[in-house]
Design a protein around this motif. Structure first.
Motif, short mmCIF file in Angstrom:
data_model
loop_
_atom_site.label_atom_id
_atom_site.label_comp_id
_atom_site.label_asym_id
_atom_site.label_seq_id
_atom_site.Cartn_x
_atom_site.Cartn_y
_atom_site.Cartn_z
N ILE A 1 42.24 16.77 -0.14
CA ILE A 1 41.00 16.18 -0.54
C ILE A 1 39.79 16.35 0.81
CG2 ILE A 1 40.00 13.69 -0.62
CD1 ILE A 1 42.67 13.36 -2.60
N ILE A 2 40.58 16.52 2.06
CA ILE A 2 39.65 16.23 3.25
C ILE A 2 38.89 17.69 3.27
CG2 ILE A 2 39.79 16.32 5.78
CD1 ILE A 2 40.09 13.57 4.77
N VAL A 3 39.94 18.71 3.07
CA VAL A 3 39.24 19.89 3.09
C VAL A 3 38.05 20.13 1.97
CG1 VAL A 3 39.62 22.53 2.93
CG2 VAL A 3 41.11 21.08 4.28
N VAL A 4 38.25 19.45 0.61
CA VAL A 4 37.17 19.77 0.02
C VAL A 4 36.08 19.01 0.36
CG1 VAL A 4 36.49 18.92 -2.32
CG2 VAL A 4 38.74 20.09 -2.02
N ILE A 5 36.24 17.85 1.24
CA ILE A 5 34.84 17.08 1.67
C ILE A 5 34.34 17.83 2.41
CG2 ILE A 5 34.13 15.20 2.91
CD1 ILE A 5 36.46 13.47 1.44
N LEU A 6 35.19 18.54 3.40
CA LEU A 6 34.45 19.49 4.56
C LEU A 6 33.85 20.50 3.63
CD1 LEU A 6 36.86 19.34 7.40
CD2 LEU A 6 35.05 18.27 7.34
N GLY A 7 34.25 21.08 2.82
CA GLY A 7 33.64 22.41 2.09
C GLY A 7 32.47 21.94 1.30
N LEU A 8 32.27 20.81 0.77
CA LEU A 8 31.01 20.23 0.23
C LEU A 8 29.79 20.04 1.33
CD1 LEU A 8 32.28 17.74 -2.48
CD2 LEU A 8 31.46 19.96 -2.71
N PHE A 9 30.52 19.50 2.45
CA PHE A 9 29.64 19.30 3.45
C PHE A 9 29.10 20.62 4.07
CE2 PHE A 9 28.90 18.81 8.28
CZ PHE A 9 27.86 17.80 8.27
N GLY A 10 29.85 21.60 4.34
CA GLY A 10 29.42 23.05 4.74
C GLY A 10 28.56 23.55 3.83
N THR A 11 28.64 23.50 2.59
CA THR A 11 27.79 23.83 1.51
C THR A 11 26.74 23.48 1.73
OG1 THR A 11 29.53 24.63 0.17
CG2 THR A 11 27.79 24.74 -0.74
N ILE A 12 26.53 22.03 1.61
CA ILE A 12 25.15 21.23 1.70
C ILE A 12 24.48 21.53 3.14
CG2 ILE A 12 24.15 19.14 1.99
CD1 ILE A 12 26.19 18.09 -0.05
N GLN A 13 25.40 21.55 4.08
CA GLN A 13 24.56 21.61 5.64
C GLN A 13 24.29 23.33 5.94
OE1 GLN A 13 23.20 19.72 7.50
NE2 GLN A 13 23.73 17.93 5.75
N TYR A 14 24.90 24.30 4.85
CA TYR A 14 25.20 25.46 5.23
C TYR A 14 25.81 25.83 6.75
CZ TYR A 14 24.81 30.36 5.19
OH TYR A 14 24.85 31.78 5.21
N ARG A 15 26.88 25.48 6.73
CA ARG A 15 27.79 25.82 7.88
C ARG A 15 28.85 26.68 7.54
NH1 ARG A 15 26.72 22.00 11.95
NH2 ARG A 15 25.39 20.24 11.16
N PRO A 16 28.61 27.93 8.02
CA PRO A 16 29.56 28.93 7.57
C PRO A 16 30.87 28.95 8.15
CG PRO A 16 27.54 29.79 8.62
CD PRO A 16 27.33 28.33 8.73
N ARG A 17 31.14 28.17 9.17
CA ARG A 17 32.64 28.05 9.23
C ARG A 17 33.30 27.26 8.60
NH1 ARG A 17 33.06 26.15 15.30
NH2 ARG A 17 32.21 28.02 15.46
N TYR A 18 32.68 26.07 8.00
CA TYR A 18 33.39 24.99 6.98
C TYR A 18 33.45 25.93 5.53
CZ TYR A 18 32.43 21.26 10.08
OH TYR A 18 32.37 20.45 11.19
N ILE A 19 32.58 26.66 5.23
CA ILE A 19 32.51 27.34 3.94
C ILE A 19 33.80 28.35 4.04
CG2 ILE A 19 31.34 29.08 2.59
CD1 ILE A 19 28.96 27.31 3.27
N VAL A 20 34.02 28.99 5.19
CA VAL A 20 35.06 29.87 5.31
C VAL A 20 36.46 29.36 5.30
CG1 VAL A 20 36.21 31.76 6.92
CG2 VAL A 20 33.76 31.75 6.51
N VAL A 21 36.62 28.13 6.00
CA VAL A 21 37.92 27.45 5.84
C VAL A 21 37.96 26.90 4.57
CG1 VAL A 21 38.73 25.36 6.58
CG2 VAL A 21 37.61 26.55 8.48
#
Length: 73
Positions: free
Chosen positions: A26-46
């Motif tokens: 659940i935490i990683v999904v939240i970070l993935g959504l945040f990375g997608t919205i903010q376009y943070r490539p590191r979060y998207i890769v994780v």
């Protein structure tokens, strides 16, 4: 949503490893959504790597319970 449902049902039992795994998911999904919205490539890769590992683990568990191949040994 399915991870939250699974979390509720795991709390009913004594299996703490799946509870921690679901919480981490659940935490990683939240970070993935945040990375997608903010376009943070590191979060998207994780998130991408985590999703691949999560799917592989679930496929392994399904094959294990169905005794596919020699997994029951």
């Amino acid at each position: 949503m399915a991870a939250l449902e699974r979390q509720v049902f795991d709390f009913l039992g004594y299996q703490w490893a799946p509870i921690l795994g679901n919480f981490l998911h659940i935490i990683v999904v939240i970070l993935g959504l945040f990375g997608t919205i903010q376009y943070r490539p590191r979060y998207i890769v994780v998130y991408t790597i985590w999703t691949a590992l999560w799917v592989a683990w679930n496929v392994f568990i399904i094959c294990f319970y169905l005794e596919v191949g020699g997994l029951s040994k």
